[in-house]
Structure formats: C-alpha cells, structure tokens
Write an enzyme that holds these catalytic residues in place. Structure first.
Site, PDB file in Angstrom:
ATOM      1  CB  VAL A   1      -0.919  -0.009   1.701  1.00  0.00           C
ATOM      2  CG1 VAL A   1      -1.977   1.120   1.099  1.00  0.00           C
ATOM      3  CG2 VAL A   1      -1.664  -1.144   1.486  1.00  0.00           C
ATOM      4  CB  ALA A   2       3.940   2.113   2.109  1.00  0.00           C
TER       5      ALA A   2
ATOM      6  CB  ILE B   1       0.329   2.305  -4.512  1.00  0.00           C
ATOM      7  CG1 ILE B   1       0.086   0.560  -4.460  1.00  0.00           C
ATOM      8  CG2 ILE B   1      -1.210   2.801  -5.920  1.00  0.00           C
ATOM      9  CD1 ILE B   1      -1.319  -0.274  -4.383  1.00  0.00           C
TER      10      ILE B   1
ATOM     11  CD  GLU C   1      -0.916   6.018  -1.785  1.00  0.00           C
ATOM     12  OE1 GLU C   1      -0.357   6.503  -1.924  1.00  0.00           O
ATOM     13  OE2 GLU C   1      -1.641   4.681  -1.603  1.00  0.00           O
TER      14      GLU C   1
ATOM     15  CG  ASP D   1      -6.893  19.680 -49.214  1.00  0.00           C
ATOM     16  OD1 ASP D   1      -6.432  20.060 -49.867  1.00  0.00           O
ATOM     17  OD2 ASP D   1      -8.943  19.866 -49.587  1.00  0.00           O
TER      18      ASP D   1
END
Length: 405
Positions: free
Chosen positions: A187-188, A190, A192, A234
């Site tokens: 968790v740490a 990741i 966030e 074009d």
C-alpha cells in the site's frame, strides 16, 4: 479539478451553440413564416437569403445567384455557386451537388427557395455526426504510458512484497504479522498522488489553451495535442484567415496599392463606384456579409473614403445582369450625374476583347494594341503571384438603350 474544468468548457460550448441562428424562414399557408429550425420537416419550402444558416438539406427550386459556404462539409472555403435543374452525374460527390443546399452551410450572397429533403440526423452533416458517434475512443499516449507504468509498478511491488513475506517466514515471524507487513509495504509503495498530479498538469495546460482562445472540453485532449509534431492538411482557406483583401490595382498604366486610390481622380472614382455599386455584399448586424471577393472590394472602397451605403443610396441600382458561370460577368445599371452608366466586372479574358476605349489620366481615348498587350502582361504577372484578377469596365448607355447579354 477535472469535473470543474469540464463544466467550464461545456458552458463555453453552450454559449457558442447559442450564437447559431435557431430560426429559419419557410413558406407555409402560402406566406413566409419564421419558425424554429427544429420544427422544419421534409416537404417544407425553405427561404434562403444572404447571411442565413441553412437549417436542413434541400433541393433548389428557385435560384437568384445563390452562393453557399460549405466549408463545414467539404473543407473548401470558397463559396459554391448553386443552380436549379437535375444533376447529370449519378451519385456525384457532395461538393459537386450544385442543385442542393446542406444543413450547416452558410448562404453568403444571393437568395433561393429550396424543398427540404432531410432534417436532423438524415442530413449530410447528421451522417457525419453518426460516423463520429460510432467511432471508438482510443487511449491517449499518456494513458498508454500510465497503463504500462502501472503494470510494471504493480508487478515490481508484488515481487518485492512476496520476497519480504518469504524472508519474514524464514526468520520465523508469525504468518499474520508477515502478511500484514507485506500488505502495508504494498500500500505504501503505490503512488496515490499520481492521478492528482496528472490532472493538475492537464488542467494547467487547458488554462494555457484557453488563453489562446482554444476551448478544451476533455483534459486528455491537451496531452494528445501536445504530442502532435506534424499536421497534414488539405490546401483550403479554412486553415487561414478565410478572408480576401485587395492587394494591387492596375489603373492608368500604373500599379497602385489600395490605400493610394483617390476618389478625387475621375478614373479612380469610377473604379471605386464599379467596385461598390456592382456588388451584392451587404451589412448584417454590423458585419459585412457576402462573397469574399465582393466584400474585399467594399473594404477597398471604404478605405479610400467611400461608404457603401451612402453610395448605394445616392446611385440606386435600376437594372442588372447577375453573374453566371458561362458569361463570367456581372453588370449593373445606375443613374449618375444625369447619365445612365453601366458598370461591369468579371474575367479579363472575356472583357478585354470587348473593350474599344480606355480611360487614362489624360481622359478617354481609343484602346491601342500596346494597351492590350500591357494589360495582358500585367494579368500574367498577377497570376504568377497567385492573385485572383478581376477587370472593371463601364460605359454610358444611350437613351432607349437597355441591358443585353
């Protein structure tokens, strides 16, 4: 931030949509009526004039020199000359359907009546909208990179957490403590705040684009535009200012810039009269509307000190031969200083063989072969510069003499 930015963009888009004309003129019960565009149905007779936005697809029944800007459909900024009759070619390209008008195009000059054949999603622009709705949304380069980064980061975190969990078990730590430690580490690890950082950066880019008068509805579009290094397009006026201006004038065997025309000189004055009076442009809500070439002529005359409305009020049109693609000329008749004067403008190759006299600083005299050669050489020089060339002539009509082709 993303929601607030999208709401601001949608409000701006709603304001732009409110600028488009929501009404149209149709013939109902034998008389013209103004109705909401959404109330038009197939079979209605649509009345079109210069400055009107075409509200539905239709076949032209009556045509009075109608020119329509179809750049929203074809990309070509030059107005298209419309006509009545049956299209000879079977299933022609949209740009070649001269007997039709299409929703979303703009009538720049002339007027016409058209039978409505399609409305809403049954129009040509509606079919384009259907194609856009059917297309799938592709991921932007940033989304692809973030997906790859997320996948690699997740794999790395799982591998490290599994290694930490294995070492904890090897050191005879309780299984639950080892598992909680590994999960806490995952968790740490990741990031966030990554999504918030990306959103903030995109919002800053959107604000910068807004400062350049570009409305961005979707934040992801900013990053996609930032990745563009080459634009293939074009060659049409829709990528330029979509505006024409007079660059050079050849009169009295000399070249003049537009700002040096002097209405005090008779030859200059009648040239300016020809440019303003032999002209179908008009002001609508303070904005000059009409064929871009004719609008450029009006602006040239106004810079020289002639006001379009004042000149037209002083010398009203008493007769005309409208422009058509075969004749390549437009002629109007006016009463000027007690004389009936015919003004004509059009293609030089058509007018030059008809000219018998030329107006110079010394007055009017018979045209010589040297004059014709000089005019042709100047025309060739203008053409090499990519300039559109128009010739202007005028003559007095004798009493009882009328307009002829």
């Amino acid at each position: 931030l993303g929601t607030a930015q999208q709401q601001k963009a949608e409000k701006s888009l709603d304001s732009l949509m409110a600028l488009s004309a929501p009404v149209a003129w149709v013939m109902r019960e034998g008389k013209p009526q103004e109705i909401l565009s959404e109330e038009i149905v197939p079979g209605d007779i649509l009345l079109l004039e210069a400055g009107d936005m075409v509200a539905a697809d239709g076949r032209i029944l009556e045509n009075y020199s109608l020119l329509v800007n179809e750049s929203s459909l074809t990309g070509e900024s030059v107005p298209v000359e419309k006509r009545t009759g049956v299209q000879r070619e079977e299933n022609p390209p949209l740009a070649d359907r001269r007997n039709m008008v299409f929703s979303g195009s703009l009538a720049v000059s002339g007027r016409a009546k058209a039978l409505v054949t399609g409305t809403g999603m049954d129009t040509e622009i509606g079919r384009i909208a259907s194609l856009m709705n059917d297309t799938g949304e592709k991921k932007t380069p940033l989304q692809v990179n973030l997906d790859q980064f997320g996948s690699r980061l997740a794999a790395g975190i799982l591998l490290i957490c599994a290694l930490i969990f294995g070492l904890s078990i090897y050191r005879h730590k309780p299984v639950l403590d080892s598992l909680m430690f590994a999960v806490a580490l995952a968790v740490a690890a990741i990031p966030e705040a990554l999504s918030s950082i990306v959103t903030i950066v995109q919002a800053m880019g959107t604000q910068k684009m807004a400062g350049e008068n570009a409305i961005i509805k979707d934040l992801k579009a900013v990053e996609s535009l930032g990745c563009v290094s080459v634009i293939c397009s074009d060659k049409t006026g829709t990528l330029t200012q979509n505006r024409m201006t007079v660059q050079q004038i050849y009169v009295n065997s000399r070249l003049y810039p537009p700002e040096l025309l002097n209405p005090g000189y008779p030859v200059h004055k009648y040239l300016l009269y020809d440019a303003v009076l032999n002209n179908d442009s008009c002001y609508i809500n303070g904005k000059l509307s009409g064929d871009p070439t004719e609008a450029a002529l009006v602006q040239m005359a106004e810079h020289a000190g002639l006001e379009m409305q004042a000149v037209n009020d002083c010398y009203p049109r008493i007769g005309e031969l409208p422009f058509d693609s075969e004749r390549k000329l437009m002629s109007t008749l006016h009463q000027i200083e007690g004389k009936r004067v015919l003004f004509t403008k059009g293609a030089l190759e058509v007018l030059l063989p008809l000219i018998t006299r030329i107006w110079t600083g010394e007055g009017i005299r018979p045209i010589r072969e040297g004059d014709r050669q000089a005019i042709l050489e100047q025309n060739m020089d203008f053409s090499r510069q990519g300039l559109r060339v128009l010739a202007f002539v005028c003559r007095d009509l004798e009493k009882g003499e009328g307009l002829t082709e």
